[in-house]
Design a protein around this motif. Structure first.
Motif, PDB file in Angstrom:
ATOM      1  N   GLY A 293       0.633  -1.031   0.174  1.00 50.15           N
ATOM      2  CA  GLY A 293      -0.021  -0.078   0.124  1.00 50.15           C
ATOM      3  C   GLY A 293       0.956   1.505   0.062  1.00 50.15           C
ATOM      4  O   GLY A 293       1.897   1.197   0.544  1.00 50.15           O
ATOM      5  N   SER A 294       0.514   2.263  -0.853  1.00 55.98           N
ATOM      6  CA  SER A 294       1.292   3.427  -0.765  1.00 55.98           C
ATOM      7  C   SER A 294       1.472   4.284   0.347  1.00 55.98           C
ATOM      8  O   SER A 294       2.388   4.900   0.500  1.00 55.98           O
ATOM      9  N   THR A 295       0.691   4.320   1.466  1.00 54.79           N
ATOM     10  CA  THR A 295       0.867   4.818   2.620  1.00 54.79           C
ATOM     11  C   THR A 295       1.469   3.808   3.781  1.00 54.79           C
ATOM     12  O   THR A 295       1.599   3.969   4.995  1.00 54.79           O
ATOM     13  N   ALA A 336      -7.229  -7.839  -5.289  1.00 53.77           N
ATOM     14  CA  ALA A 336      -5.779  -7.460  -5.349  1.00 53.77           C
ATOM     15  C   ALA A 336      -5.939  -6.157  -4.640  1.00 53.77           C
ATOM     16  O   ALA A 336      -6.616  -5.119  -5.173  1.00 53.77           O
ATOM     17  N   ASP A 337      -5.428  -5.956  -3.374  1.00 56.96           N
ATOM     18  CA  ASP A 337      -5.495  -4.682  -2.548  1.00 56.96           C
ATOM     19  C   ASP A 337      -3.876  -4.117  -2.150  1.00 56.96           C
ATOM     20  O   ASP A 337      -3.095  -4.857  -1.515  1.00 56.96           O
ATOM     21  N   GLY A 338      -3.745  -2.763  -2.899  1.00 60.04           N
ATOM     22  CA  GLY A 338      -2.488  -2.241  -2.437  1.00 60.04           C
ATOM     23  C   GLY A 338      -1.553  -2.289  -3.598  1.00 60.04           C
ATOM     24  O   GLY A 338      -1.314  -3.156  -4.032  1.00 60.04           O
ATOM     25  N   GLY A 339      -0.785  -1.221  -3.658  1.00 58.18           N
ATOM     26  CA  GLY A 339       0.326  -1.022  -4.622  1.00 58.18           C
ATOM     27  C   GLY A 339      -0.109  -1.159  -6.106  1.00 58.18           C
ATOM     28  O   GLY A 339       0.570  -1.632  -7.060  1.00 58.18           O
ATOM     29  N   ILE A 340      -1.344  -0.508  -6.187  1.00 62.54           N
ATOM     30  CA  ILE A 340      -1.785  -0.503  -7.728  1.00 62.54           C
ATOM     31  C   ILE A 340      -2.103   1.217  -8.061  1.00 62.54           C
ATOM     32  O   ILE A 340      -2.922   1.584  -8.061  1.00 62.54           O
ATOM     33  N   LEU A 358      -8.262   0.002  -4.551  1.00 63.35           N
ATOM     34  CA  LEU A 358      -7.208   1.164  -4.860  1.00 63.35           C
ATOM     35  C   LEU A 358      -7.337   2.405  -3.820  1.00 63.35           C
ATOM     36  O   LEU A 358      -8.525   2.916  -3.657  1.00 63.35           O
ATOM     37  N   GLY A 359      -5.982   2.525  -3.223  1.00 62.18           N
ATOM     38  CA  GLY A 359      -6.189   3.922  -2.302  1.00 62.18           C
ATOM     39  C   GLY A 359      -5.511   5.065  -2.892  1.00 62.18           C
ATOM     40  O   GLY A 359      -6.173   6.168  -3.252  1.00 62.18           O
ATOM     41  N   GLY A 360      -4.359   5.120  -3.143  1.00 60.54           N
ATOM     42  CA  GLY A 360      -3.545   6.167  -3.472  1.00 60.54           C
ATOM     43  C   GLY A 360      -3.949   6.611  -4.879  1.00 60.54           C
ATOM     44  O   GLY A 360      -3.923   7.849  -5.114  1.00 60.54           O
ATOM     45  N   TYR A 361      -4.495   5.956  -5.867  1.00 60.15           N
ATOM     46  CA  TYR A 361      -4.824   5.825  -6.952  1.00 60.15           C
ATOM     47  C   TYR A 361      -6.182   7.083  -7.106  1.00 60.15           C
ATOM     48  O   TYR A 361      -6.246   8.177  -7.493  1.00 60.15           O
ATOM     49  N   TRP A 392      -3.417   9.921   3.994  1.00 61.23           N
ATOM     50  CA  TRP A 392      -2.795   9.229   5.183  1.00 61.23           C
ATOM     51  C   TRP A 392      -3.347   8.017   5.187  1.00 61.23           C
ATOM     52  O   TRP A 392      -4.761   7.441   5.000  1.00 61.23           O
ATOM     53  N   GLY A 393      -2.622   7.065   5.810  1.00 59.70           N
ATOM     54  CA  GLY A 393      -3.063   5.465   5.856  1.00 59.70           C
ATOM     55  C   GLY A 393      -3.951   5.213   6.859  1.00 59.70           C
ATOM     56  O   GLY A 393      -4.065   5.994   7.746  1.00 59.70           O
ATOM     57  N   GLU A 394      -4.881   4.308   6.771  1.00 62.67           N
ATOM     58  CA  GLU A 394      -5.537   3.922   7.999  1.00 62.67           C
ATOM     59  C   GLU A 394      -4.966   3.540   9.074  1.00 62.67           C
ATOM     60  O   GLU A 394      -5.367   3.672  10.280  1.00 62.67           O
ATOM     61  N   GLY A 395      -3.769   3.114   9.216  1.00 60.72           N
ATOM     62  CA  GLY A 395      -2.874   2.894  10.413  1.00 60.72           C
ATOM     63  C   GLY A 395      -2.016   4.017  10.785  1.00 60.72           C
ATOM     64  O   GLY A 395      -1.045   3.893  11.801  1.00 60.72           O
ATOM     65  N   SER A 396      -2.357   5.425  10.260  1.00 59.73           N
ATOM     66  CA  SER A 396      -1.551   6.182  10.695  1.00 59.73           C
ATOM     67  C   SER A 396      -2.183   6.885  11.748  1.00 59.73           C
ATOM     68  O   SER A 396      -3.067   6.694  12.178  1.00 59.73           O
ATOM     69  N   ALA A 415       2.190   3.567  14.713  1.00 59.18           N
ATOM     70  CA  ALA A 415       1.699   3.868  13.630  1.00 59.18           C
ATOM     71  C   ALA A 415       2.138   2.833  12.291  1.00 59.18           C
ATOM     72  O   ALA A 415       3.421   2.404  12.655  1.00 59.18           O
ATOM     73  N   GLU A 416       1.368   2.515  11.744  1.00 55.50           N
ATOM     74  CA  GLU A 416       1.988   1.485  10.401  1.00 55.50           C
ATOM     75  C   GLU A 416       1.317   2.343   9.160  1.00 55.50           C
ATOM     76  O   GLU A 416       1.092   1.514   8.278  1.00 55.50           O
ATOM     77  N   GLY A 417       1.399   3.469   9.116  1.00 57.90           N
ATOM     78  CA  GLY A 417       0.763   4.129   8.061  1.00 57.90           C
ATOM     79  C   GLY A 417       1.478   5.699   8.031  1.00 57.90           C
ATOM     80  O   GLY A 417       1.713   6.162   9.054  1.00 57.90           O
ATOM     81  N   GLU A 418       1.895   6.098   7.131  1.00 62.50           N
ATOM     82  CA  GLU A 418       2.406   7.428   6.723  1.00 62.50           C
ATOM     83  C   GLU A 418       1.273   8.398   6.385  1.00 62.50           C
ATOM     84  O   GLU A 418       0.272   8.035   6.077  1.00 62.50           O
TER      85      GLU A 418
HETATM   86  P1  IMP Z   1      -2.882   2.050  -2.222  1.00 64.45           P
HETATM   87  O1  IMP Z   1      -3.749   1.654  -3.416  1.00 64.45           O
HETATM   88  O2  IMP Z   1      -1.424   1.319  -2.556  1.00 64.45           O
HETATM   89  O3  IMP Z   1      -2.730   3.305  -1.764  1.00 64.45           O
HETATM   90  O4  IMP Z   1      -3.231   0.826  -1.156  1.00 64.45           O
HETATM   91  C1  IMP Z   1      -4.392   0.826  -0.436  1.00 64.45           C
HETATM   92  C2  IMP Z   1      -4.423   0.071   0.483  1.00 64.45           C
HETATM   93  O5  IMP Z   1      -3.277   0.202   1.602  1.00 64.45           O
HETATM   94  C3  IMP Z   1      -5.621  -0.399   1.352  1.00 64.45           C
HETATM   95  O6  IMP Z   1      -6.589  -0.627   0.976  1.00 64.45           O
HETATM   96  C4  IMP Z   1      -5.121  -1.124   2.663  1.00 64.45           C
HETATM   97  O7  IMP Z   1      -5.172  -2.299   2.414  1.00 64.45           O
HETATM   98  C5  IMP Z   1      -3.654  -0.606   3.100  1.00 64.45           C
HETATM   99  N1  IMP Z   1      -3.808   0.556   3.956  1.00 64.45           N
HETATM  100  C6  IMP Z   1      -4.310   1.577   4.099  1.00 64.45           C
HETATM  101  N2  IMP Z   1      -3.938   2.278   5.263  1.00 64.45           N
HETATM  102  C7  IMP Z   1      -2.837   1.682   5.617  1.00 64.45           C
HETATM  103  C8  IMP Z   1      -1.883   1.858   6.656  1.00 64.45           C
HETATM  104  O8  IMP Z   1      -2.020   3.130   7.423  1.00 64.45           O
HETATM  105  N3  IMP Z   1      -0.805   1.013   6.901  1.00 64.45           N
HETATM  106  C9  IMP Z   1      -0.807   0.066   6.027  1.00 64.45           C
HETATM  107  N4  IMP Z   1      -1.584  -0.429   5.018  1.00 64.45           N
HETATM  108  C10 IMP Z   1      -2.542   0.549   4.716  1.00 64.45           C
END
Ligand code: IMP
Length: 479
Positions: A293-295, A336-340, A358-361, A392-396, A415-418
């Protein structure tokens, strides 16, 4: 002694490329479908928005649902807020656009084209200063006619009766649908008694909007499920970075006993065993990903996680074995969740996954929940001024501070998120339209008319670091 050492490397989506297969003549952009069905929930595009408070609020949920994707409302929202948004999405009279983007009759075609690019709409009503409807600028019609862009918009618009109009602001949804069917028209322009524009209706928008809701394994999740079900939620998603837990197993056990007729997605898992555990517990679909995940800082802080593509391939292997063992059971979709971050990764992930989260997208768009920021760091809503969107990440820490509803645990929190900001990319619709075209184009390369066929036919290849770098990045160019 460690239980097992896997000394094969794990891979990310970015390291693979798609090889072309024979493209049949019938495989054209308009004939390729991106529909996907997740345990009975059919989406027009295989995209879910991340259950993140910086991403999915009402505006993004509405924009994505309108494009036939599936927004997932974060579990950190209060129950009341989640249900309020579900109700608003579900009661959207999809056939009506109440506040259409218009262009004045004094504008040039170029100005209308800029609106098409900015908002992604293909039809723009032309009105005078009193909002009286004069005609419709239809992008595809305009392209077919090839009028110079500096001409006045009125030379490129279509009029009533070619464009279906009705002078009845009180027209109901059912009447509108019937009229569009009868006249075989793509849209209806609703006017008042003075021919002023009131709203637009689009035939393609007949379908009810879909929305999903994230829950946790913490006490009280049952209330969310009951209230969400009553409000018409299409999918529940257990939101956890590590779904291979007995907590999640217990939720699945109890959920099944509740006999709620809504599918439930469990996860996240990244191993064969994790996926098998959740499928055996009755998960209707599985979400995959931990650390890309981007955060996400999980890998950096805890060295826990897995390369995105390797995780997906392992979960896919588990679901295929699971289905072989349990031939009577239904197909288990994988998300698939994260890093897309963009279309390139979407394409590789879709060679295996049924849908993507998708989060960052989505965070980069105007509709995202994060604040819009100008280049001086101030908050703004002026389109021309927006340079970034807060993310911000959900773990931030920021997200944790929102967690006032029983997900607390400050004593044990780290914290597990930026937290940061992402460059602004404009509105969701035009961006999504462009990326959908890119996905369809790659599917055509592989000779696939739909996503199921794509998964069967796609051949992907791992690139060496050198090949990956050279192939991905333009080179030899001076700007
Ligand atoms: P992205 O599309 O790369 O931004 O990834 C989104 C996914 O990152 C979310 O659906 C979660 O699974 C994951 N994620 C969201 N917030 C956090 C965080 O704070 N720490 C770790 N993973 C996170």
């Amino acid at each position: 002694m460690v239980k097992k050492v896997i000394d094969k490397q794990a891979y990310a989506f970015q390291q693979f490329s798609l090889l072309p297969g024979l493209t049949p003549r019938t495989c054209t952009m308009s004939s390729i479908s991106l529909e996907t069905t997740l345990a009975g929930v059919t989406l027009g595009v295989p995209l879910l928005s991340a259950a993140m408070t910086s991403v999915t609020g009402y505006d993004l949920a509405l924009a994505l649902a309108k494009e036939r994707g599936l927004p997932i409302l974060p579990a950190r929202m209060s129950l009341e807020e989640q249900i309020d948004i579900v109700q608003r999405i579900k009661s959207t009279e999809m056939t009506f656009v109440e506040d259409p983007i218009t262009v004045r009759e004094t504008a040039t075609i170029d100005e209308a084209l800029r609106l098409v690019e900015k908002y992604g709409h293909s039809s723009i009503p032309v009105v005078d200063r009193n909002n009286v409807f004069l005609g419709m600028f239809i992008h595809s019609e305009y392209l077919a006619r090839g009028i110079p862009v500096n001409e006045n918009i009125t030379t490129a618009m279509l009029y009533d009766p070619v464009v279906l109009c009705v002078q009845n602001p009180a027209i109901s949804v059912d009447e509108t649908v019937a009229l569009l069917e009868k006249e075989k028209q793509p849209h209806l322009v609703v006017l008042d008694e003075n021919r002023r524009l009131v709203k637009l209706a689009f035939k393609k928008d007949k379908e009810k909007l879909k929305v999903g809701l994230a829950i946790t394994t913490h006490a009280g999740w049952q209330n969310r499920v009951r209230a969400g079900h009553q409000a018409g939620v299409d999918l529940f998603v257990i939101d956890s970075s590590d779904g291979f837990t007995e907590f999640q197993g217990d939720v699945l056990d109890e959920y099944k006993k509740m006999k709620i007729p809504v599918p439930i997605c469990a996860g996240n898992v990244i191993t064969y065993d994790g996926a098998m555990y959740l499928m055996e517990k009755g998960a209707d679909m599985i979400k995959v990903g931990m650390s890309p995940g981007s955060t996400c800082t999980t890998f950096r802080e805890k060295s826990t996680g897995r390369g995105s593509m390797t995780a997906l391939l392992e979960v896919d292997r588990a679901r295929n074995d699971f289905l072989k063992k349990n031939a009577s059971l239904l197909y288990v979709p994988v998300i698939a969740d994260g890093g897309i971050p963009g279309s390139a990764e979407m394409i590789i992930a879709l060679t295996v996954a049924d849908a993507l989260m998708l989060g960052g997208y989505f965070n980069r768009f105007f509709e995202a929940a994060g604040e819009k920021i100008n280049d001086r760091g101030g908050i703004t809503l002026h389109d021309d001024d927006i340079a970034y969107v807060a993310s911000w990440g959900e773990g931030s820490i920021r997200a944790r501070n929102l967690g006032r509803y029983g997900h607390g645990g400050f004593v044990t929190f780290f914290a597990e998120g930026e937290e940061g900001r992402v460059p602004y990319a404009g509105r969701l619709k035009p961006n999504l339209k462009r990326d959908i075209l890119k996905i369809k184009s790659a599917m055509a390369n592989a000779g696939a008319m739909n996503l199921q066929e794509f998964r069967k036919k796609a051949v992907i290849e791992l690139n060496s670091d050198g090949a990956g770098y050279i192939n991905r990045n333009p080179h030899g160019l001076v700007k």
